[in-house]
Design a protein around this motif. Structure first.
Motif, PDB file in Angstrom:
ATOM      1  N   LEU A  35       1.413   3.511 -10.754  1.00  0.00           N
ATOM      2  CA  LEU A  35       1.851   3.787  -9.394  1.00  0.00           C
ATOM      3  C   LEU A  35       1.514   2.623  -8.463  1.00  0.00           C
ATOM      4  O   LEU A  35       2.313   2.278  -7.590  1.00  0.00           O
ATOM      5  CB  LEU A  35       1.181   5.073  -8.869  1.00  0.00           C
ATOM      6  N   ALA A  36       0.360   2.001  -8.654  1.00  0.00           N
ATOM      7  CA  ALA A  36      -0.093   0.920  -7.773  1.00  0.00           C
ATOM      8  C   ALA A  36       0.895  -0.241  -7.748  1.00  0.00           C
ATOM      9  O   ALA A  36       1.004  -0.940  -6.738  1.00  0.00           O
ATOM     10  CB  ALA A  36      -1.470   0.433  -8.215  1.00  0.00           C
ATOM     11  N   ARG A  37       1.645  -0.428  -8.805  1.00  0.00           N
ATOM     12  CA  ARG A  37       2.619  -1.518  -8.820  1.00  0.00           C
ATOM     13  C   ARG A  37       3.753  -1.296  -7.831  1.00  0.00           C
ATOM     14  O   ARG A  37       4.397  -2.249  -7.395  1.00  0.00           O
ATOM     15  CB  ARG A  37       3.209  -1.675 -10.225  1.00  0.00           C
ATOM     16  N   TYR A  38       3.999  -0.055  -7.458  1.00  0.00           N
ATOM     17  CA  TYR A  38       5.135   0.252  -6.602  1.00  0.00           C
ATOM     18  C   TYR A  38       4.780   0.529  -5.153  1.00  0.00           C
ATOM     19  O   TYR A  38       5.658   0.686  -4.329  1.00  0.00           O
ATOM     20  CB  TYR A  38       5.894   1.456  -7.178  1.00  0.00           C
TER      21      TYR A  38
ATOM     22  N   ARG B 145       1.949   5.222   3.480  1.00  0.00           N
ATOM     23  CA  ARG B 145       1.912   4.248   2.389  1.00  0.00           C
ATOM     24  C   ARG B 145       0.552   3.577   2.289  1.00  0.00           C
ATOM     25  O   ARG B 145      -0.008   3.418   1.203  1.00  0.00           O
ATOM     26  CB  ARG B 145       3.010   3.193   2.589  1.00  0.00           C
ATOM     27  N   ARG B 146      -0.018   3.207   3.446  1.00  0.00           N
ATOM     28  CA  ARG B 146      -1.352   2.594   3.442  1.00  0.00           C
ATOM     29  C   ARG B 146      -2.405   3.571   2.918  1.00  0.00           C
ATOM     30  O   ARG B 146      -3.294   3.188   2.142  1.00  0.00           O
ATOM     31  CB  ARG B 146      -1.728   2.121   4.841  1.00  0.00           C
TER      32      ARG B 146
ATOM     33  N   THR C  13      -5.317   5.211  -4.051  1.00  0.00           N
ATOM     34  CA  THR C  13      -5.089   4.724  -5.410  1.00  0.00           C
ATOM     35  C   THR C  13      -6.145   3.697  -5.794  1.00  0.00           C
ATOM     36  O   THR C  13      -6.707   3.755  -6.891  1.00  0.00           O
ATOM     37  CB  THR C  13      -3.675   4.119  -5.534  1.00  0.00           C
ATOM     38  N   ARG C  14      -6.454   2.781  -4.871  1.00  0.00           N
ATOM     39  CA  ARG C  14      -7.507   1.786  -5.149  1.00  0.00           C
ATOM     40  C   ARG C  14      -8.851   2.466  -5.378  1.00  0.00           C
ATOM     41  O   ARG C  14      -9.599   2.103  -6.293  1.00  0.00           O
ATOM     42  CB  ARG C  14      -7.613   0.787  -4.001  1.00  0.00           C
TER      43      ARG C  14
END
Length: 104
Positions: free
Chosen positions: A100-103, A74-75, A81-82
């Motif tokens: 996707l970043a919201r989840y 997850r990290r 994504t960042r």
């Protein structure tokens, strides 16, 4: 083999199973390329006798390791994504990444 299925089977073997059941589980894990888990299970059998406490401890080790691996994944996904959002500009991929970043 799914983690929850594996942990349930470990509990069943520790409670009512024998060494052959544990060895069979280890063989099935090897066939599904989960060798590290199989080694944990195999270590609970010594001289044809099942050590139920050690089998339960093996199940706990497997559970903890899986949780750590999941958290690390997850990290890693969050960082990727960042990074994509920082340099990707505005296109369909970066718009999807923002969603996707919201989840994660």
């Amino acid at each position: 083999m799914f983690l929850t299925t594996l942990l349930d089977e470990i509990e069943l073997i520790a409670g009512a199973g024998d060494a052959d059941d544990a060895l069979d589980l280890a063989k099935r894990l090897i066939r599904s390329n989960q060798v590290a888990w199989a080694c944990e299970i195999r270590r609970s059998v010594s001289n044809g006798e099942l050590d139920a406490d050690r089998l339960i401890a093996a199940g706990e080790n497997i559970r903890q390791k899986s949780m750590q691996d999941s958290e690390q994944a997850r990290r890693d996904l969050r960082k990727a994504t960042r990074d994509l959002l920082a340099v990707g500009g505005d296109n369909i991929i970066t718009r999807s990444a923002r969603e996707l970043a919201r989840y994660i």
